[in-house]
Scaffold this motif. Structure first.
Motif, PDB file in Angstrom:
ATOM      1  N   THR A   1       0.823  -1.213   0.000  1.00 48.58           N
ATOM      2  CA  THR A   1       0.000   0.000   0.000  1.00 48.58           C
ATOM      3  C   THR A   1       0.855   1.259   0.000  1.00 48.58           C
ATOM      4  O   THR A   1       0.566   2.228  -0.699  1.00 48.58           O
ATOM      5  CB  THR A   1      -0.926   0.013   1.242  1.00 48.58           C
ATOM      6  OG1 THR A   1      -1.779  -1.121   1.169  1.00 48.58           O
ATOM      7  CG2 THR A   1      -1.764   1.279   1.299  1.00 48.58           C
ATOM      8  N   THR A   2       1.933   1.254   0.808  1.00 44.40           N
ATOM      9  CA  THR A   2       2.723   2.479   0.945  1.00 44.40           C
ATOM     10  C   THR A   2       3.788   2.608  -0.135  1.00 44.40           C
ATOM     11  O   THR A   2       4.399   3.667  -0.286  1.00 44.40           O
ATOM     12  CB  THR A   2       3.421   2.536   2.328  1.00 44.40           C
ATOM     13  OG1 THR A   2       4.239   1.366   2.479  1.00 44.40           O
ATOM     14  CG2 THR A   2       2.403   2.584   3.451  1.00 44.40           C
TER      15      THR A   2
ATOM     16  N   GLY B   1      -4.618   2.331   9.802  1.00 41.90           N
ATOM     17  CA  GLY B   1      -3.530   3.238   9.439  1.00 41.90           C
ATOM     18  C   GLY B   1      -2.158   2.736   9.848  1.00 41.90           C
ATOM     19  O   GLY B   1      -1.178   3.478   9.788  1.00 41.90           O
TER      20      GLY B   1
ATOM     21  N   PHE C   1       1.223   1.151   9.298  1.00 40.53           N
ATOM     22  CA  PHE C   1       2.027   0.969   8.078  1.00 40.53           C
ATOM     23  C   PHE C   1       3.480   0.641   8.385  1.00 40.53           C
ATOM     24  O   PHE C   1       4.305   0.553   7.471  1.00 40.53           O
ATOM     25  CB  PHE C   1       1.981   2.236   7.224  1.00 40.53           C
ATOM     26  CG  PHE C   1       2.459   3.457   7.970  1.00 40.53           C
ATOM     27  CD1 PHE C   1       3.813   3.716   8.096  1.00 40.53           C
ATOM     28  CD2 PHE C   1       1.567   4.318   8.591  1.00 40.53           C
ATOM     29  CE1 PHE C   1       4.270   4.810   8.803  1.00 40.53           C
ATOM     30  CE2 PHE C   1       2.011   5.422   9.306  1.00 40.53           C
ATOM     31  CZ  PHE C   1       3.362   5.664   9.404  1.00 40.53           C
TER      32      PHE C   1
ATOM     33  N   GLN D   1       2.981   9.798   0.557  1.00 40.10           N
ATOM     34  CA  GLN D   1       2.836   8.341   0.614  1.00 40.10           C
ATOM     35  C   GLN D   1       1.540   7.953   1.319  1.00 40.10           C
ATOM     36  O   GLN D   1       1.193   8.535   2.349  1.00 40.10           O
ATOM     37  CB  GLN D   1       4.037   7.727   1.350  1.00 40.10           C
ATOM     38  CG  GLN D   1       5.365   7.987   0.641  1.00 40.10           C
ATOM     39  CD  GLN D   1       6.540   7.425   1.412  1.00 40.10           C
ATOM     40  OE1 GLN D   1       6.412   6.467   2.163  1.00 40.10           O
ATOM     41  NE2 GLN D   1       7.712   8.023   1.238  1.00 40.10           N
ATOM     42  N   PRO D   2       0.825   6.942   0.768  1.00 42.85           N
ATOM     43  CA  PRO D   2      -0.397   6.482   1.432  1.00 42.85           C
ATOM     44  C   PRO D   2      -0.095   6.057   2.872  1.00 42.85           C
ATOM     45  O   PRO D   2       0.990   5.532   3.142  1.00 42.85           O
ATOM     46  CB  PRO D   2      -0.828   5.260   0.597  1.00 42.85           C
ATOM     47  CG  PRO D   2      -0.168   5.427  -0.723  1.00 42.85           C
ATOM     48  CD  PRO D   2       1.110   6.172  -0.459  1.00 42.85           C
ATOM     49  N   LEU D   3      -1.002   6.299   3.763  1.00 40.98           N
ATOM     50  CA  LEU D   3      -0.899   5.973   5.190  1.00 40.98           C
ATOM     51  C   LEU D   3       0.205   6.770   5.885  1.00 40.98           C
ATOM     52  O   LEU D   3      -0.036   7.421   6.907  1.00 40.98           O
ATOM     53  CB  LEU D   3      -0.660   4.470   5.446  1.00 40.98           C
ATOM     54  CG  LEU D   3      -1.723   3.489   4.899  1.00 40.98           C
ATOM     55  CD1 LEU D   3      -1.331   2.040   5.211  1.00 40.98           C
ATOM     56  CD2 LEU D   3      -3.095   3.782   5.481  1.00 40.98           C
ATOM     57  N   ARG D   4       1.428   6.735   5.340  1.00 44.72           N
ATOM     58  CA  ARG D   4       2.529   7.461   5.981  1.00 44.72           C
ATOM     59  C   ARG D   4       2.328   8.978   5.896  1.00 44.72           C
ATOM     60  O   ARG D   4       2.801   9.712   6.761  1.00 44.72           O
ATOM     61  CB  ARG D   4       3.855   7.108   5.317  1.00 44.72           C
ATOM     62  CG  ARG D   4       4.178   5.617   5.385  1.00 44.72           C
ATOM     63  CD  ARG D   4       5.424   5.314   4.570  1.00 44.72           C
ATOM     64  NE  ARG D   4       6.561   5.018   5.399  1.00 44.72           N
ATOM     65  CZ  ARG D   4       7.827   5.298   5.102  1.00 44.72           C
ATOM     66  NH1 ARG D   4       8.111   5.917   3.982  1.00 44.72           N
ATOM     67  NH2 ARG D   4       8.799   4.976   5.905  1.00 44.72           N
TER      68      ARG D   4
END
Lengths: 200, 200
Positions: free
Chosen positions: A47-48, A168, A170, B56-59
């Motif tokens: 995902t990240t 959330g 990560f 960045q997603p989530l981060r």
């Protein structure tokens, strides 16, 4: 009694290992319990867009140096296993299989797996290796090996990992205190202060 | 007197800003000076394969939350500018132009740029914006604007950024103490201890 704090980690995470040696004592100082929640960091990386730290140019050599230096500062024995990073499905599944019946025994297994991997540098990828680590804790080898291949246990780990992402999470370690998220072993001092003060 | 410690940072780095408010006092406690070395983190990202944290997603959402929370804990005023992250060539070039003639004035400019960007949330991308921030320090506006477009100054920044990468610097802040590298605002306590003890 207030809610437990949540401790998310991947068994292949050196910083998760370091945090695992401190998190319960830290929480206990503030009258809190800790719920341990292993998950598969590799799924979060999809995902990240991250790849493991040690595989990254410049960041890789630094992180290997920093793992060992941070461990020395804590007085915690440390050795990176080979291969590293490693897939940790077997350990995760064994953990959740135990967690439903005896959370304290599951936590003891997690500590033993982390110790084998990062204090002794042992290869804990295989279910057989996890069973060997579990044996001194009185955990039945045959039952553990069966659990690791049980479709219901596999599904449980998938759900736990999805749930971690949905919250959330990560990285590893990742600690949630009353809804407040903290990423990294280097946030434990902030976790300590948050528990003491209720926030700032 | 022992060597200065080296403080590498990008002007568009919130954690660099937080470290900039503490690094000189920390070094001074141990009888050390600090050499400030701004560089272009985006060039390092091309080597490490990273993209800015906030993209960045989530981060991304976590890091915005963590910037502000870490600033509050330090009692440091904080506001993220828009756009963020931002290109910081002009500030870097102005810094190195000054650094050769007056390192303390260059450091004062760096502090003023950081304050404008992250305490006041101002847009400091343009050379004109940097000149405005520099003016109260007695830095000549016309000379600064000329320096930012001077090919020799541009080349100087390229060399400084290449030299940072060659030393393994890949993040901001990045502090080197007698050859020992520390990445991140969250390593300042380790820097403090390293300076006190000479290592562990």
């Amino acid at each position: 009694m207030p809610d437990p704090i949540e401790f998310y980690f991947d068994f292949s995470s050196p910083y998760g290992y370091l945090a695992s040696t401190r998190i319960d004592a830290l929480a206990e100082k503030h009258g809190r319990a800790v719920t341990w929640r292993p998950f598969l960091l590799g799924v979060a990386f999809k995902t990240t867009g991250q790849v493991p730290l040690v595989d990254q140019p410049l960041r890789g050599p630094y992180s290997r140096h920093d793992f060992a230096r941070s461990a020395r500062l804590l007085g915690v024995r440390f050795q990176l296993p080979e291969p590293f990073p490693f897939p940790s499905m077997a350990a995760c599944r064994a953990f959740y299989w135990l967690a439903d019946r005896d959370p304290e025994q599951a936590k003891a297994l997690a500590r033993a797996v982390y110790h084998a991997a990062f204090a002794l540098g042992r290869d804990v990828r295989a279910a057989e290796a996890v069973a060997e680590v579990a044996q001194p804790l009185g955990i039945d080898r045959t039952a553990l090996l069966a659990a690791v291949n049980d479709p219901a246990v596999k599904e449980r780990l998938r759900r736990e990992t999805d749930a971690a992402l949905a919250r959330g999470v990560f990285g590893s370690p990742f600690i949630i205190v009353d809804g407040e998220p903290f990423w990294g072993h280097d946030r434990l001092e902030q976790v300590d202060r948050w528990l003491a003060t209720g926030g700032w």
